[in-house]
Design a protein around this motif. Structure first.
Motif, short mmCIF file in Angstrom:
data_model
loop_
_atom_site.label_atom_id
_atom_site.label_comp_id
_atom_site.label_asym_id
_atom_site.label_seq_id
_atom_site.Cartn_x
_atom_site.Cartn_y
_atom_site.Cartn_z
N TRP A 105 71.49 55.42 85.52
CA TRP A 105 71.47 54.18 86.30
C TRP A 105 72.65 53.30 85.91
O TRP A 105 72.64 52.67 84.84
N PRO A 106 73.67 53.21 86.74
CA PRO A 106 74.85 52.41 86.40
C PRO A 106 74.52 50.92 86.22
O PRO A 106 75.16 50.25 85.40
N TRP A 107 73.53 50.39 86.95
CA TRP A 107 73.22 48.97 86.82
C TRP A 107 72.64 48.64 85.44
O TRP A 107 72.74 47.51 84.96
N LEU A 108 72.04 49.64 84.77
CA LEU A 108 71.50 49.43 83.44
C LEU A 108 72.54 49.68 82.36
O LEU A 108 72.36 49.28 81.21
N PHE A 109 73.64 50.29 82.74
CA PHE A 109 74.69 50.64 81.78
C PHE A 109 76.03 50.18 82.35
O PHE A 109 76.86 50.98 82.76
N PRO A 110 76.27 48.86 82.40
CA PRO A 110 77.43 48.35 83.13
C PRO A 110 78.71 48.29 82.30
O PRO A 110 79.54 47.42 82.53
N MET A 111 78.90 49.17 81.33
CA MET A 111 80.13 49.17 80.56
C MET A 111 81.30 49.57 81.46
O MET A 111 81.34 50.68 81.99
N PRO A 112 82.25 48.66 81.68
CA PRO A 112 83.33 48.97 82.62
C PRO A 112 84.25 50.06 82.11
O PRO A 112 84.59 50.12 80.93
N ARG A 115 82.36 55.21 82.96
CA ARG A 115 81.75 56.23 83.80
C ARG A 115 82.69 56.72 84.89
O ARG A 115 82.38 57.70 85.57
N THR A 164 77.12 57.88 77.26
CA THR A 164 75.91 57.15 76.88
C THR A 164 75.69 57.20 75.38
O THR A 164 75.37 56.18 74.76
N TYR A 171 73.12 49.38 72.19
CA TYR A 171 71.79 49.06 72.69
C TYR A 171 70.75 49.12 71.56
O TYR A 171 69.85 48.28 71.49
#
Length: 204
Positions: A105-112, A115, A164, A171
């Motif tokens: 889920w990109p919205w939960l892992f928004p590290m620019p 990905r 991740t 996290y």
């Protein structure tokens, strides 16, 4: 028969009642921490949803059977060490539970920028697989297409899993800090209530 001279003499404090330590609970935290470390070490390739189940199970065991350390009279170093260990184990289990969702889920892992390269790697793997199968001719094009897509999907999943894993300490550390603050605040509120209750008790 108990010696009359020993009546009313308080028993010496045991190791389980040392400041900031809860013997069985701390042993449980250590065991759960080792289980989480083994889960993390044995995880290879893509993070699957079973890892989330394992992490959630370990968290449930911690909250059900392992009491957080409490501040008691004595040196504060034992309390700080126990609270740090408890918080870090909770953070580690939380990171394992979140890993599959963070991967998908990109919205939960928004590290620019972490990905963006994975889809490109998947397309490269697809082209490479097509080039390797070109020499086999047109025996089964449907099977070739399935194999090409499977290799591309695996390459993207491995790339996202590696990204991740690289960011999981952030996290896990955040969850540990939140847990530490929550336990400290609850302990402080509990001591305040005890002090207020003691102040209302009428003196004889």
């Amino acid at each position: 028969m108990v010696d009359p001279r020993l009546r009313g003499v308080p028993a010496p404090p045991s190791e389980s009642t040392a400041p900031g330590r809860d013997g069985p609970g701390q042993a449980g935290v250590v065991g759960i921490g080792l289980a989480a470390v083994l889960t993390f070490a044995l995880a290879q390739g893509s993070w699957e949803w079973f890892a989330a189940y394992i992490g959630a199970t370990l968290l449930a065991v911690i909250f059900a059977f392992c009491r957080p350390p409490t501040l008691m009279p004595g040196p504060r170093s034992a309390y700080v060490g126990s609270l740090t260990a408890y918080s870090m184990v909770v953070g580690l289990c939380a990171a394992i539970a979140l890993a599959p969702a963070l991967q998908r889920w990109p919205w939960l892992f928004p590290m620019p920028g972490t990905r963006a390269g994975c889809p490109e790697l998947g397309r490269y793997q697809s082209i490479r697989a097509q080039a390797e199968m070109a020499s086999l001719g047109g025996l089964d094009r449907a099977a070739f297409a399935y194999l090409r897509d499977a290799q591309s999907h695996a390459a993207v999943a491995d790339c996202l899993a590696a990204t991740t894993t690289r960011w999981l300490p952030v996290y896990g550390g955040g969850a540990a800090v939140v847990t530490r603050l929550a336990v400290w605040c609850l302990d402080r509120a509990r001591r305040s209530r005890r002090a207020a209750t003691a102040g209302r008790v009428p003196s004889r």
